[in-house]
Design an enzyme around this catalytic site. Sequence first.
Site, PDB file in Angstrom:
ATOM      1  N   HIS A   1       6.977   9.299   3.215  1.00  0.00           N
ATOM      2  CA  HIS A   1       8.144   9.175   2.337  1.00  0.00           C
ATOM      3  C   HIS A   1       7.750   8.978   0.874  1.00  0.00           C
ATOM      4  CE1 HIS A   1      10.943   7.946   5.924  1.00  0.00           C
ATOM      5  NE2 HIS A   1      10.665   9.232   5.909  1.00  0.00           N
TER       6      HIS A   1
ATOM      7  N   CYS B   1       5.478  14.243 -18.772  1.00  0.00           N
ATOM      8  CA  CYS B   1       4.563  14.599 -17.686  1.00  0.00           C
ATOM      9  C   CYS B   1       3.161  14.784 -18.269  1.00  0.00           C
ATOM     10  CB  CYS B   1       5.022  15.892 -17.017  1.00  0.00           C
ATOM     11  SG  CYS B   1       3.791  16.570 -15.877  1.00  0.00           S
TER      12      CYS B   1
HETATM   13  N1  APR Z   1       7.523  -7.707  12.193  1.00  0.00           N
HETATM   14  C1  APR Z   1       7.880  -6.590  12.885  1.00  0.00           C
HETATM   15  N2  APR Z   1       9.035  -5.939  12.684  1.00  0.00           N
HETATM   16  C2  APR Z   1       9.872  -6.433  11.754  1.00  0.00           C
HETATM   17  C3  APR Z   1       9.568  -7.583  10.987  1.00  0.00           C
HETATM   18  C4  APR Z   1       8.332  -8.234  11.243  1.00  0.00           C
HETATM   19  N3  APR Z   1       7.957  -9.332  10.589  1.00  0.00           N
HETATM   20  N4  APR Z   1      10.612  -7.822  10.135  1.00  0.00           N
HETATM   21  C5  APR Z   1      11.511  -6.852  10.371  1.00  0.00           C
HETATM   22  N5  APR Z   1      11.092  -6.019  11.336  1.00  0.00           N
HETATM   23  C6  APR Z   1      11.755  -4.832  11.905  1.00  0.00           C
HETATM   24  C7  APR Z   1      13.266  -4.926  11.914  1.00  0.00           C
HETATM   25  O1  APR Z   1      13.703  -5.568  13.105  1.00  0.00           O
HETATM   26  C8  APR Z   1      13.655  -3.452  11.880  1.00  0.00           C
HETATM   27  O2  APR Z   1      13.785  -2.917  13.187  1.00  0.00           O
HETATM   28  O3  APR Z   1      11.446  -3.748  11.075  1.00  0.00           O
HETATM   29  C9  APR Z   1      12.481  -2.782  11.169  1.00  0.00           C
HETATM   30  C10 APR Z   1      12.784  -2.309   9.757  1.00  0.00           C
HETATM   31  O4  APR Z   1      13.758  -1.315   9.817  1.00  0.00           O
HETATM   32  P1  APR Z   1      14.349  -0.628   8.504  1.00  0.00           P
HETATM   33  O5  APR Z   1      14.722  -1.653   7.498  1.00  0.00           O
HETATM   34  O6  APR Z   1      15.396   0.326   8.954  1.00  0.00           O
HETATM   35  O7  APR Z   1      13.078   0.155   7.879  1.00  0.00           O
HETATM   36  P2  APR Z   1      12.435   1.534   8.321  1.00  0.00           P
HETATM   37  O8  APR Z   1      12.598   1.785   9.770  1.00  0.00           O
HETATM   38  O9  APR Z   1      11.065   1.555   7.743  1.00  0.00           O
HETATM   39  O10 APR Z   1      13.329   2.561   7.512  1.00  0.00           O
HETATM   40  C11 APR Z   1      13.016   3.927   7.588  1.00  0.00           C
HETATM   41  O11 APR Z   1      14.681   4.436   5.953  1.00  0.00           O
HETATM   42  O12 APR Z   1      15.862   4.188   3.940  1.00  0.00           O
HETATM   43  C12 APR Z   1      14.799   4.702   4.582  1.00  0.00           C
HETATM   44  O13 APR Z   1      13.137   5.953   3.576  1.00  0.00           O
HETATM   45  C13 APR Z   1      13.457   4.646   3.956  1.00  0.00           C
HETATM   46  O14 APR Z   1      11.289   4.680   4.974  1.00  0.00           O
HETATM   47  C14 APR Z   1      12.588   4.144   5.080  1.00  0.00           C
HETATM   48  C15 APR Z   1      13.332   4.630   6.301  1.00  0.00           C
END
Ligand code: APR
Length: 231
Positions: free
Chosen positions: A108, A135
Amino acid sequence: MAIRNIVILTGAGVSAESGVPTFRGPDGLWEGHRVQDVATPEAFARNPVLVQRFYDERRAALGRVEPNAAHRALARLDAEWPGALLLVTQNVDDLHERAGSTRLLHMHGELKRALCTGCGAAPAWEGDLSGNPPCPRCAAAALRPDIVWFGEMPYHMDAIGAAIDAADLFVSIGTSGAVYPAAGFVDWARSAGALTLEINLEPSAGTPLFDSARHGPAGVLVPAWVAELLG
Ligand code: APR
């Protein structure tokens, strides 16, 4: 089955214990903004100043956080695993590389990179973009954050696909499984014959798709898993 080729997918949860906020918190906001107001090409066209400032703040915040035990364990695995290994991160922070991971792809994009909207150059970038710096390659067009926004094509999909096709083990760490194509990697890996493991704070949308799941903080579970794997 002997495990040789490993693909690891990480999401915001792996950086949570470093103090980097995740995306889908209980209030549904990302640092006070709706995701569609800061993370789409349309948002950038509508309000470039808001979007540049938002990412300038995220970039500056990286100077106030450090890799945690999960990043360090994955870097140890990268250094010591004798087979193929690819760490694919959805995160735009630089904590995996600061911990020492080298077999790493940012699907990403990266906060610490700019993208020229004219010539396509993607120079490393430390400072702000909101002052409209030129740039460094073409000096003509505007720079934007080198972030893959909603509606844009993730990076490195060919290399990621090839690694998943060859994987014996696919591990997803700290991601909610809400955003494609990353959320589809587990199905892809299973079809390719890999074992699949989820490590996440809590069950995610994708939990039923994995062969096994471990739920708890990445800073505890990832070092334990790496220690098991390295024996
Ligand atoms: N250890 C393990 N997991 C954790 C912890 C922790 N300490 N804290 C939070 N989590 C988990 C949450 O329970 C959740 O399921 O991490 C996950 C984070 O999910 P999101 O916030 O949705 O992030 P992500 O899955 O990386 O999002 C994907 O969405 O907006 C976009 O481009 C952005 O790369 C991002 C993509």
